[in-house]
Structure formats: C-alpha cells, structure tokens
Design a protein around this motif. Structure first.
Motif, PDB file in Angstrom:
ATOM      1  N   UNK A 171       0.833  -1.203   0.000  1.00 23.71           N
ATOM      2  CA  UNK A 171       0.000   0.000   0.000  1.00 23.71           C
ATOM      3  C   UNK A 171       0.871   1.257   0.000  1.00 23.71           C
ATOM      4  N   UNK A 172       1.833   1.289   0.912  1.00 28.49           N
ATOM      5  CA  UNK A 172       2.691   2.458   1.046  1.00 28.49           C
ATOM      6  C   UNK A 172       3.551   2.698  -0.191  1.00 28.49           C
ATOM      7  N   UNK A 173       3.913   1.637  -0.875  1.00 23.82           N
ATOM      8  CA  UNK A 173       4.772   1.764  -2.052  1.00 23.82           C
ATOM      9  C   UNK A 173       3.995   1.895  -3.358  1.00 23.82           C
ATOM     10  N   UNK A 174       2.681   2.034  -3.260  1.00 21.58           N
ATOM     11  CA  UNK A 174       1.864   2.271  -4.441  1.00 21.58           C
ATOM     12  C   UNK A 174       1.626   1.062  -5.316  1.00 21.58           C
ATOM     13  N   UNK A 175       1.903  -0.127  -4.811  1.00 26.66           N
ATOM     14  CA  UNK A 175       1.662  -1.330  -5.603  1.00 26.66           C
ATOM     15  C   UNK A 175       0.198  -1.757  -5.529  1.00 26.66           C
ATOM     16  N   UNK A 176      -0.470  -1.358  -4.439  1.00 24.28           N
ATOM     17  CA  UNK A 176      -1.914  -1.566  -4.303  1.00 24.28           C
ATOM     18  C   UNK A 176      -2.519  -0.174  -4.246  1.00 24.28           C
ATOM     19  N   UNK A 177      -3.344   0.132  -5.230  1.00 23.62           N
ATOM     20  CA  UNK A 177      -3.888   1.485  -5.342  1.00 23.62           C
ATOM     21  C   UNK A 177      -5.305   1.622  -4.807  1.00 23.62           C
ATOM     22  N   UNK A 178      -6.065   0.530  -4.807  1.00 25.92           N
ATOM     23  CA  UNK A 178      -7.462   0.597  -4.359  1.00 25.92           C
ATOM     24  C   UNK A 178      -7.753  -0.499  -3.338  1.00 25.92           C
ATOM     25  N   UNK A 179      -7.319  -0.306  -2.111  1.00 31.24           N
ATOM     26  CA  UNK A 179      -7.663  -1.276  -1.066  1.00 31.24           C
ATOM     27  C   UNK A 179      -9.146  -1.154  -0.724  1.00 31.24           C
ATOM     28  N   UNK A 180      -9.654  -2.090   0.022  1.00 32.49           N
ATOM     29  CA  UNK A 180     -11.071  -2.034   0.399  1.00 32.49           C
ATOM     30  C   UNK A 180     -11.307  -0.890   1.386  1.00 32.49           C
ATOM     31  N   UNK A 181     -12.550  -0.454   1.439  1.00 33.83           N
ATOM     32  CA  UNK A 181     -12.925   0.594   2.389  1.00 33.83           C
ATOM     33  C   UNK A 181     -12.708   0.110   3.822  1.00 33.83           C
ATOM     34  N   UNK A 182     -12.868  -1.186   4.055  1.00 29.79           N
ATOM     35  CA  UNK A 182     -12.655  -1.761   5.383  1.00 29.79           C
ATOM     36  C   UNK A 182     -11.197  -1.591   5.829  1.00 29.79           C
ATOM     37  N   UNK A 183     -10.278  -1.841   4.932  1.00 33.38           N
ATOM     38  CA  UNK A 183      -8.847  -1.663   5.234  1.00 33.38           C
ATOM     39  C   UNK A 183      -8.571  -0.192   5.557  1.00 33.38           C
ATOM     40  N   UNK A 184      -9.104   0.693   4.732  1.00 33.54           N
ATOM     41  CA  UNK A 184      -8.867   2.120   4.955  1.00 33.54           C
ATOM     42  C   UNK A 184      -9.510   2.597   6.252  1.00 33.54           C
ATOM     43  N   UNK A 185     -10.653   2.022   6.596  1.00 31.97           N
ATOM     44  CA  UNK A 185     -11.297   2.373   7.862  1.00 31.97           C
ATOM     45  C   UNK A 185     -10.398   1.992   9.037  1.00 31.97           C
ATOM     46  N   UNK A 186      -9.871   0.769   9.001  1.00 33.11           N
ATOM     47  CA  UNK A 186      -8.978   0.317  10.082  1.00 33.11           C
ATOM     48  C   UNK A 186      -7.769   1.240  10.211  1.00 33.11           C
ATOM     49  N   UNK A 187      -7.170   1.586   9.066  1.00 30.79           N
ATOM     50  CA  UNK A 187      -5.970   2.428   9.096  1.00 30.79           C
ATOM     51  C   UNK A 187      -6.302   3.861   9.522  1.00 30.79           C
ATOM     52  N   UNK A 188      -7.426   4.389   9.068  1.00 26.07           N
ATOM     53  CA  UNK A 188      -7.787   5.761   9.459  1.00 26.07           C
ATOM     54  C   UNK A 188      -8.012   5.843  10.960  1.00 26.07           C
ATOM     55  N   UNK A 189      -8.609   4.808  11.525  1.00 26.53           N
ATOM     56  CA  UNK A 189      -8.845   4.773  12.969  1.00 26.53           C
ATOM     57  C   UNK A 189      -7.530   4.676  13.728  1.00 26.53           C
ATOM     58  N   UNK A 190      -6.672   3.772  13.292  1.00 29.95           N
ATOM     59  CA  UNK A 190      -5.384   3.576  13.955  1.00 29.95           C
ATOM     60  C   UNK A 190      -4.490   4.805  13.815  1.00 29.95           C
ATOM     61  N   UNK A 191      -4.458   5.389  12.626  1.00 26.50           N
ATOM     62  CA  UNK A 191      -3.576   6.524  12.348  1.00 26.50           C
ATOM     63  C   UNK A 191      -4.182   7.874  12.737  1.00 26.50           C
ATOM     64  N   UNK A 192      -5.458   7.854  13.111  1.00 28.20           N
ATOM     65  CA  UNK A 192      -6.164   9.086  13.494  1.00 28.20           C
ATOM     66  C   UNK A 192      -6.187  10.105  12.349  1.00 28.20           C
ATOM     67  N   UNK A 193      -6.547   9.606  11.169  1.00 27.10           N
ATOM     68  CA  UNK A 193      -6.686  10.482  10.003  1.00 27.10           C
ATOM     69  C   UNK A 193      -8.112  10.364   9.473  1.00 27.10           C
ATOM     70  N   UNK A 194      -8.527  11.334   8.712  1.00 26.93           N
ATOM     71  CA  UNK A 194      -9.871  11.393   8.164  1.00 26.93           C
ATOM     72  C   UNK A 194     -10.072  10.277   7.144  1.00 26.93           C
ATOM     73  N   UNK A 195     -11.098   9.452   7.358  1.00 25.68           N
ATOM     74  CA  UNK A 195     -11.384   8.336   6.457  1.00 25.68           C
ATOM     75  C   UNK A 195     -11.668   8.816   5.043  1.00 25.68           C
TER      76      UNK A 195
END
Length: 117
Positions: free
Chosen positions: A35-59
């Motif tokens: 994800x960080x290296x741009x090899x996966x460009x469209x992860x699921x919304x569920x993955x982004x939700x988990x990361x936004x919560x953990x990282x404290x960033x706007x979903x």
C-alpha cells in the motif's frame, strides 16, 4: 498526495513500524508495505477504515486518495482542515505545558500577521 504517501506519513508520524501496525490492525505487513509503495492502489474501504482509525486520520481523505469516493473542492478542503486539526490535537498530547504555551503564542502571532495583510 498519493494514498501510499498519506499512509506512510501517518504511520511515521505515530512512529509505528509496519509490524506494529500489523499487530494492531490485523493487516499483514506485506500488504501494508505494498500500500505504502503504491503497488496496491485501491484497497477495500474496510482496510482504509482500520488504518484511518489507527492513524487518526480522516477516512474520507483516504477514500478519496484511493479513488473510491470523489470529493468536492469544499469537502476536500474541509478534510484537509480536519486532518490538520487532528494532527494538532495528536501532537498536543505529548507537549509539555511550556511547549503548549509556545504553540499558542505562535498561532496568535500567525493570526495577528494575517490580520495585517
């Protein structure tokens, strides 16, 4: 800013390793790296939700960066503003009283400078 860059910046801001994120989120270290290296460009919304919560960033900012949703200029601007406010709040947790005073004085200085312009 790309999704990968946003995610990496947010993780590094929290001083987390990929392994620590894996343990906290259940998302594999290898997947996070891709994800960080741009090899996966469209992860699921569920993955982004988990990361936004953990990282404290706007979903919505992550969903928009992944191209899952589109945002109007106004809502994108609000997302950036929310993200800045979240970062300020996050950093404030680790500041001493003296550092908090210095930050407030600097904000007052910036506002005063803006009024003069």
């Amino acid at each position: 800013m790309s999704l990968g860059t946003k995610l990496k910046d947010a993780r590094e801001h929290l001083q987390l390793t990929l392994r620590q994120v894996e343990e906290a989120s259940g998302i594999s270290n290898a997947y996070l790296s891709q994800l960080e290296n741009g090899k996966i460009l469209k992860p699921s919304a569920n993955i982004l939700y988990k990361l936004s919560t953990l990282y404290k960033v706007n979903l919505n900012s992550l969903l928009a960066a992944a191209g899952i949703i589109t945002t109007s200029d106004k809502s994108a601007e609000l997302s950036r503003e929310d993200e800045v406010l979240n970062n300020i709040a996050f950093y404030a947790e680790n500041l001493s009283s003296d550092e908090k005073s210095q930050v407030l004085e600097y904000i007052k200085f910036l506002r005063h400078k803006k009024k003069k312009a």
